[in-house]
Design an enzyme around this catalytic site. Sequence first.
Site, PDB file in Angstrom:
ATOM      1  N   ALA A   1       0.871  -1.231   0.189  1.00  0.00           N
ATOM      2  CA  ALA A   1      -0.249   0.119   0.085  1.00  0.00           C
ATOM      3  C   ALA A   1       0.817   1.270   0.020  1.00  0.00           C
ATOM      4  O   ALA A   1       0.222   2.250  -0.531  1.00  0.00           O
ATOM      5  CB  ALA A   1      -1.150   0.174   0.989  1.00  0.00           C
TER       6      ALA A   1
ATOM      7  N   CYS B   1       4.296  -1.169 -12.393  1.00  0.00           N
ATOM      8  CA  CYS B   1       4.914   0.077 -13.040  1.00  0.00           C
ATOM      9  C   CYS B   1       6.264  -0.523 -13.638  1.00  0.00           C
ATOM     10  O   CYS B   1       7.247  -0.004 -13.829  1.00  0.00           O
ATOM     11  CB  CYS B   1       5.147   1.314 -12.306  1.00  0.00           C
TER      12      CYS B   1
ATOM     13  N   LYS C   1      -3.037   4.847  -3.806  1.00  0.00           N
ATOM     14  CA  LYS C   1      -4.115   4.026  -4.400  1.00  0.00           C
ATOM     15  C   LYS C   1      -5.092   3.675  -3.175  1.00  0.00           C
ATOM     16  O   LYS C   1      -6.161   3.790  -3.237  1.00  0.00           O
ATOM     17  CB  LYS C   1      -3.861   2.811  -5.044  1.00  0.00           C
TER      18      LYS C   1
ATOM     19  N   GLY D   1       0.496   5.008  -0.359  1.00  0.00           N
ATOM     20  CA  GLY D   1      -0.838   5.018  -0.073  1.00  0.00           C
ATOM     21  C   GLY D   1      -1.688   5.709  -1.111  1.00  0.00           C
ATOM     22  O   GLY D   1      -2.751   5.873  -1.087  1.00  0.00           O
TER      23      GLY D   1
HETATM   24  N1  SAM Z   1       0.263   1.120  -3.961  1.00  0.00           N
HETATM   25  C1  SAM Z   1       1.127   2.244  -3.628  1.00  0.00           C
HETATM   26  C2  SAM Z   1       0.721   3.561  -4.163  1.00  0.00           C
HETATM   27  O1  SAM Z   1      -0.121   3.824  -4.932  1.00  0.00           O
HETATM   28  O2  SAM Z   1       1.112   4.560  -3.505  1.00  0.00           O
HETATM   29  C3  SAM Z   1       2.398   1.817  -4.203  1.00  0.00           C
HETATM   30  C4  SAM Z   1       3.114   0.454  -3.928  1.00  0.00           C
HETATM   31  S1  SAM Z   1       4.620   0.210  -4.403  1.00  0.00           S
HETATM   32  C5  SAM Z   1       4.439  -0.087  -6.076  1.00  0.00           C
HETATM   33  C6  SAM Z   1       4.985  -1.454  -3.658  1.00  0.00           C
HETATM   34  C7  SAM Z   1       4.957  -1.351  -2.039  1.00  0.00           C
HETATM   35  O3  SAM Z   1       5.164  -3.008  -1.694  1.00  0.00           O
HETATM   36  C8  SAM Z   1       6.211  -0.684  -1.685  1.00  0.00           C
HETATM   37  O4  SAM Z   1       5.763   0.469  -0.668  1.00  0.00           O
HETATM   38  C9  SAM Z   1       6.914  -1.828  -0.989  1.00  0.00           C
HETATM   39  O5  SAM Z   1       7.723  -1.440   0.278  1.00  0.00           O
HETATM   40  C10 SAM Z   1       5.870  -2.945  -0.857  1.00  0.00           C
HETATM   41  N2  SAM Z   1       6.432  -4.118  -0.387  1.00  0.00           N
HETATM   42  C11 SAM Z   1       7.667  -4.723  -0.697  1.00  0.00           C
HETATM   43  N3  SAM Z   1       7.679  -5.963  -0.330  1.00  0.00           N
HETATM   44  C12 SAM Z   1       6.359  -6.384   0.202  1.00  0.00           C
HETATM   45  C13 SAM Z   1       5.712  -7.609   0.757  1.00  0.00           C
HETATM   46  N4  SAM Z   1       6.410  -8.768   0.901  1.00  0.00           N
HETATM   47  N5  SAM Z   1       4.323  -7.259   1.089  1.00  0.00           N
HETATM   48  C14 SAM Z   1       3.786  -6.528   0.877  1.00  0.00           C
HETATM   49  N6  SAM Z   1       4.186  -5.400   0.385  1.00  0.00           N
HETATM   50  C15 SAM Z   1       5.666  -5.097   0.003  1.00  0.00           C
END
Ligand code: SAM
Length: 313
Positions: free
Chosen positions: A116, A238, A121, A119
Amino acid sequence: MSLPEAFVEKLSQIVPREQFQSILKTFDAPKQITFRVNTIKSSSKELESQLESANIPYERIGWMEGVYRIAPQDKLRLTQTDAFYGGKLYIQNLASMVAPLILAPCPEETVLDLAAAPGGKTLMLAGMMQNTGWLSAVEPTRERFFRLRANLEMQGVTNAHTYMTDGRSVGKKCPEMFDRIMLDAPCSSEARFKTHEPKSMSFWSIHKAKETSKLQRRLLLSAYDALKPGGKLLYCTCSFSPEENESPLQHLLERHGEHLITLPITLPFNNLQKPLKRWGKEVFDDRIQNAVRILPTDTIDGFFLCLLEKKVC
Ligand code: SAM
């Protein structure tokens, strides 16, 4: 700084040949700034009047209510407005706004955002749910988790419950609990590369996508376990790499394909590409063809999205 050579070569094998050069240019150009009204705290009407008072020229994005575009040089002034300080708007790329739009959560539903932070989304999901129902937001990285919490508070979200935990464990802890799940997976962020920001590319290597693919597969399996029969799961990244897009979906369909369908995604612009049918030795399930790759322009980042539904047995 220029793009990594191996990345450029790989990208040329993924995107349509006719668009390759124009896509490469998008990594150099400053992007238009897009943002949306936070419907929990404000309205399009109020935000527009605040933009006019601040003398910030804006353009409405026709296909999404309450979404605006301004020139890159006006970003600083936007971040000095009361609307920005009051959490009444959120600056976000259009590609990121498309994801909640496609998942389309309703008020009173039970929704999970499995990766998340920071945040962007989650905030939009909360707005679409009108701050009702139950919204779980998961983020394991401590610093990013607190940034997520601060953003939710700043934007007036009260239906979200935050968990500093690994998304891979959620499916087993919360089996078949959620109506809708957003998995905006951690990825190599290739679509965020900017040649004027060397840091944006500094962690990339040709092996990165393969490594990340393993984590994405496990997160997808966890999301599948947490999804109610009849529920919808949006997988997005992305990244351009098939290892991070088509491949994890292929893995999920190999494990649970008899219980899943993919749903077609319709978007109101043309810079789209169908998923690949094969990559290296891998041949992908036909159902993955319902996913979509957004090709980057000067306004929208590259993105990959696939909407799945769990069948009711
Ligand atoms: N959805 C967010 C937004 O729109 O602001 C962006 C998410 S970003 C693409 C992916 C996120 O997944 C990062 O914050 C990262 O720290 C987290 N992440 C990394 N490993 C993870 C795991 N094992 N489980 C859940 N989240 C994880």
